[in-house]
Scaffold this motif. Structure first.
Motif, PDB file in Angstrom:
ATOM      1  N   VAL A  46      41.564  36.309  34.949  1.00 22.65           N
ATOM      2  CA  VAL A  46      41.878  37.369  35.915  1.00 22.65           C
ATOM      3  C   VAL A  46      43.396  37.454  36.052  1.00 22.65           C
ATOM      4  CG1 VAL A  46      41.477  38.216  38.259  1.00 22.65           C
ATOM      5  CG2 VAL A  46      39.734  36.792  37.134  1.00 22.65           C
ATOM      6  N   ARG A  47      43.960  38.594  35.622  1.00 28.90           N
ATOM      7  CA  ARG A  47      45.418  38.768  35.721  1.00 28.90           C
ATOM      8  C   ARG A  47      45.752  39.467  37.017  1.00 28.90           C
ATOM      9  NH1 ARG A  47      49.625  42.123  33.745  1.00 28.90           N
ATOM     10  NH2 ARG A  47      48.150  43.594  32.835  1.00 28.90           N
ATOM     11  N   LEU A  48      46.637  38.845  37.798  1.00 35.47           N
ATOM     12  CA  LEU A  48      46.969  39.355  39.135  1.00 35.47           C
ATOM     13  C   LEU A  48      48.381  39.922  39.174  1.00 35.47           C
ATOM     14  CD1 LEU A  48      45.535  36.414  41.293  1.00 35.47           C
ATOM     15  CD2 LEU A  48      44.402  38.551  40.665  1.00 35.47           C
ATOM     16  N   GLY A  49      48.562  40.912  40.046  1.00 35.78           N
ATOM     17  CA  GLY A  49      49.881  41.505  40.243  1.00 35.78           C
ATOM     18  C   GLY A  49      50.678  40.713  41.262  1.00 35.78           C
ATOM     19  N   VAL A  50      50.901  39.432  40.957  1.00 32.64           N
ATOM     20  CA  VAL A  50      51.683  38.569  41.858  1.00 32.64           C
ATOM     21  C   VAL A  50      52.787  37.900  41.048  1.00 32.64           C
ATOM     22  CG1 VAL A  50      49.732  38.078  43.399  1.00 32.64           C
ATOM     23  CG2 VAL A  50      50.170  36.541  41.476  1.00 32.64           C
ATOM     24  N   ASP A  51      53.791  37.400  41.761  1.00 26.82           N
ATOM     25  CA  ASP A  51      54.844  36.618  41.112  1.00 26.82           C
ATOM     26  C   ASP A  51      54.657  35.166  41.549  1.00 26.82           C
ATOM     27  OD1 ASP A  51      57.047  35.339  40.191  1.00 26.82           O
ATOM     28  OD2 ASP A  51      58.508  36.786  40.948  1.00 26.82           O
ATOM     29  N   PRO A  52      53.980  34.345  40.717  1.00 28.95           N
ATOM     30  CA  PRO A  52      53.649  32.991  41.151  1.00 28.95           C
ATOM     31  C   PRO A  52      54.854  32.079  41.371  1.00 28.95           C
ATOM     32  CG  PRO A  52      52.889  33.382  38.884  1.00 28.95           C
ATOM     33  CD  PRO A  52      53.493  34.661  39.369  1.00 28.95           C
ATOM     34  N   ARG A  53      56.056  32.545  40.942  1.00 32.64           N
ATOM     35  CA  ARG A  53      57.257  31.729  41.184  1.00 32.64           C
ATOM     36  C   ARG A  53      57.636  31.764  42.667  1.00 32.64           C
ATOM     37  NH1 ARG A  53      60.876  34.745  36.884  1.00 32.64           N
ATOM     38  NH2 ARG A  53      59.837  36.393  38.049  1.00 32.64           N
ATOM     39  N   VAL A  59      48.502  32.027  44.459  1.00 34.82           N
ATOM     40  CA  VAL A  59      47.064  32.196  44.722  1.00 34.82           C
ATOM     41  C   VAL A  59      46.347  30.959  44.193  1.00 34.82           C
ATOM     42  CG1 VAL A  59      45.002  33.598  44.323  1.00 34.82           C
ATOM     43  CG2 VAL A  59      47.247  34.712  44.510  1.00 34.82           C
ATOM     44  N   ARG A  60      45.757  30.201  45.117  1.00 31.53           N
ATOM     45  CA  ARG A  60      44.981  29.036  44.696  1.00 31.53           C
ATOM     46  C   ARG A  60      43.857  28.824  45.692  1.00 31.53           C
ATOM     47  NH1 ARG A  60      48.551  23.954  44.406  1.00 31.53           N
ATOM     48  NH2 ARG A  60      46.635  23.102  43.546  1.00 31.53           N
ATOM     49  N   GLY A  61      42.780  28.259  45.241  1.00 26.44           N
ATOM     50  CA  GLY A  61      41.672  28.015  46.151  1.00 26.44           C
ATOM     51  C   GLY A  61      40.526  27.350  45.429  1.00 26.44           C
ATOM     52  N   SER A  62      39.372  27.372  46.057  1.00 22.17           N
ATOM     53  CA  SER A  62      38.183  26.802  45.422  1.00 22.17           C
ATOM     54  C   SER A  62      36.996  27.678  45.790  1.00 22.17           C
ATOM     55  CB  SER A  62      37.968  25.364  45.890  1.00 22.17           C
ATOM     56  OG  SER A  62      37.849  25.323  47.292  1.00 22.17           O
ATOM     57  N   VAL A  63      35.957  27.584  44.984  1.00 22.91           N
ATOM     58  CA  VAL A  63      34.756  28.395  45.210  1.00 22.91           C
ATOM     59  C   VAL A  63      33.554  27.596  44.727  1.00 22.91           C
ATOM     60  CG1 VAL A  63      35.010  29.569  42.971  1.00 22.91           C
ATOM     61  CG2 VAL A  63      33.669  30.644  44.774  1.00 22.91           C
ATOM     62  N   TYR A 208      46.574  44.527  42.846  1.00 21.87           N
ATOM     63  CA  TYR A 208      46.407  43.064  42.925  1.00 21.87           C
ATOM     64  C   TYR A 208      45.682  42.542  41.677  1.00 21.87           C
ATOM     65  CZ  TYR A 208      44.735  38.539  44.751  1.00 21.87           C
ATOM     66  OH  TYR A 208      44.436  37.209  44.930  1.00 21.87           O
ATOM     67  N   VAL A 209      44.445  42.998  41.457  1.00 24.69           N
ATOM     68  CA  VAL A 209      43.724  42.592  40.246  1.00 24.69           C
ATOM     69  C   VAL A 209      44.099  43.567  39.132  1.00 24.69           C
ATOM     70  CG1 VAL A 209      41.456  42.258  39.173  1.00 24.69           C
ATOM     71  CG2 VAL A 209      41.828  41.544  41.542  1.00 24.69           C
ATOM     72  N   MET A 210      44.903  43.104  38.182  1.00 25.35           N
ATOM     73  CA  MET A 210      45.399  43.970  37.107  1.00 25.35           C
ATOM     74  C   MET A 210      44.371  44.118  35.984  1.00 25.35           C
ATOM     75  SD  MET A 210      48.459  44.550  38.296  1.00 25.35           S
ATOM     76  CE  MET A 210      49.555  45.105  37.011  1.00 25.35           C
ATOM     77  N   SER A 211      43.753  43.004  35.604  1.00 27.02           N
ATOM     78  CA  SER A 211      42.731  43.066  34.563  1.00 27.02           C
ATOM     79  C   SER A 211      41.832  41.843  34.657  1.00 27.02           C
ATOM     80  CB  SER A 211      43.364  43.140  33.163  1.00 27.02           C
ATOM     81  OG  SER A 211      44.028  41.931  32.866  1.00 27.02           O
ATOM     82  N   ILE A 212      40.608  41.994  34.164  1.00 25.31           N
ATOM     83  CA  ILE A 212      39.655  40.889  34.106  1.00 25.31           C
ATOM     84  C   ILE A 212      39.048  40.877  32.705  1.00 25.31           C
ATOM     85  CG2 ILE A 212      37.570  39.832  35.095  1.00 25.31           C
ATOM     86  CD1 ILE A 212      37.985  41.648  37.570  1.00 25.31           C
ATOM     87  N   PHE A 213      39.085  39.728  32.062  1.00 22.91           N
ATOM     88  CA  PHE A 213      38.426  39.553  30.760  1.00 22.91           C
ATOM     89  C   PHE A 213      37.413  38.423  30.868  1.00 22.91           C
ATOM     90  CE2 PHE A 213      42.073  41.953  29.377  1.00 22.91           C
ATOM     91  CZ  PHE A 213      41.638  42.635  28.239  1.00 22.91           C
TER      92      PHE A 213
END
Length: 231
Positions: A46-53, A59-63, A208-213
C-alpha cells in the motif's frame, strides 16, 4: 532486465497489467497466477501519500486479521524470571533475557515477533540496530512492550500483525496464504487497508492511499482500486 520464465509469462497473460481491479477480482487473479509448489504468502503493498521522514506523518500500527495469516508466528519473549512461566504458559516459543540478547547480538534472528516488558527495555534497546531493520523491534504502540505478555502472545498467535510505512511511503504486509478461500483473503486485506485508513496522519495532505497492489510470493502484482476496498 532478467528474462521472464515461461510460468511468469503465462501468469502475465492471464490479466491486464494496465487495468485496476476490484479487491475481489484481484484476489481471484492472484490465486490463478500463482505457480509455486509451496503454499505462497499473499502480500499487500500500500503506497501512501505521506513523507515518512517527518515524525508527524509516520504510519505504524497493528491489526488482527480475522482469518489469521496462515503462518504460525515464532515468538520470543525477553523478560525477567518472574514473567517466564506466564510467557511459556501462553505459548511463547522462546523465553529468557541475557542469553537471548547475546544470541541476537551473535546473529540469531530466527523469530517472527519479539515481545518484552517495559522494565527490560534498556537492555533490549541495545538490539535496535539488529532488530529494527528486520521489523522485530518491540514497540509499545504495537503492543509488544507490555506487562501483559500472555495477552500479547495470544494476539500474535491469533493472527495479529504489525506494519510500518517504509522510507518510500509503502506498507508491505503478508495477509494470507494462497490456499485460503478467496473471501477470507478479501476480508483479511480489507481489515488491513481499513486499519491503515484510520491511521491517516492529520499532517498528511492530498491523496492518502496512492495505490494498492496484491501479489503472492513470486507472482506479478495486481493493482487494486482503493475505493473497492472501503465500500
Amino acid at each position: 532486465m532478467a528474462k521472464l520464465t515461461k510460468q511468469q509469462n503465462e501468469a502475465l497473460a492471464k490479466f491486464d497489467k494496465s487495468k485496476i481491479y476490484s479487491l475481489t477480482e484481484a484476489v481471484d487473479i492472484v490465486k490463478k497466477i500463482t505457480y509455486t509448489k509451496f503454499d505462497a504468502s499473499v502480500d499487500l503493498n500500500v503506497r501512501l501519500g505521506v513523507d515518512p521522514r517527518k515524525a508527524n506523518q509516520m504510519v505504524r500500527g497493528s491489526v488482527t486479521l480475522p482469518h489469521g495469516t496462515g503462518k504460525v508466528a515464532r515468538v520470543l519473549v525477553l523478560c525477567t524470571p518472574d514473567k517466564e512461566q506466564e510467557a511459556l504458559d501462553a505459548g511463547a516459543d522462546f523465553v529468557g533475557l541475557d542469553d537471548y540478547i547475546q544470541k541476537i547480538k551473535d546473529g540469531w534472528t530466527d523469530i517472527d515477533v519479539v515481545i518484552t516488558t517495559p522494565n527490560v527495555m534498556p537492555k533490549v534497546g541495545a538490539l535496535g540496530r539488529i532488530l529494527g531493520p528486520r521489523g522485530l523491534m518491540p514497540n509499545p504502540k504495537t503492543g509488544t512492550v507490555t506487562m501483559d505478555v500472555a495477552k500479547a502472545i495470544q494476539e500474535v498467535k491469533a493472527g495479529k500483525i504489525d506494519f510500518k510505512v517504509d522510507k518510500y511511503g509503502i506498507i508491505h504486509a503478508g495477509v494470507a496464504k494462497v490456499s485460503f478461500e478467496s473471501d477470507k483473503i478479501v476480508e483479511n486485506a480489507r481489515e488491513l487497508i481499513n486499519t491503515i485508513n484510520k491511521l491517516k496522519p492529520t499532517a498528511a495532505k492530498g491523496a492518502y492511499v496512492m495505490s494498492i497492489f496484491i501479489s503472492s510470493t513470486m507472482s506479478p502484482g495486481v493493482q487494486i482500486e482503493p475505493k473497492s476496498v472501503t465500500h
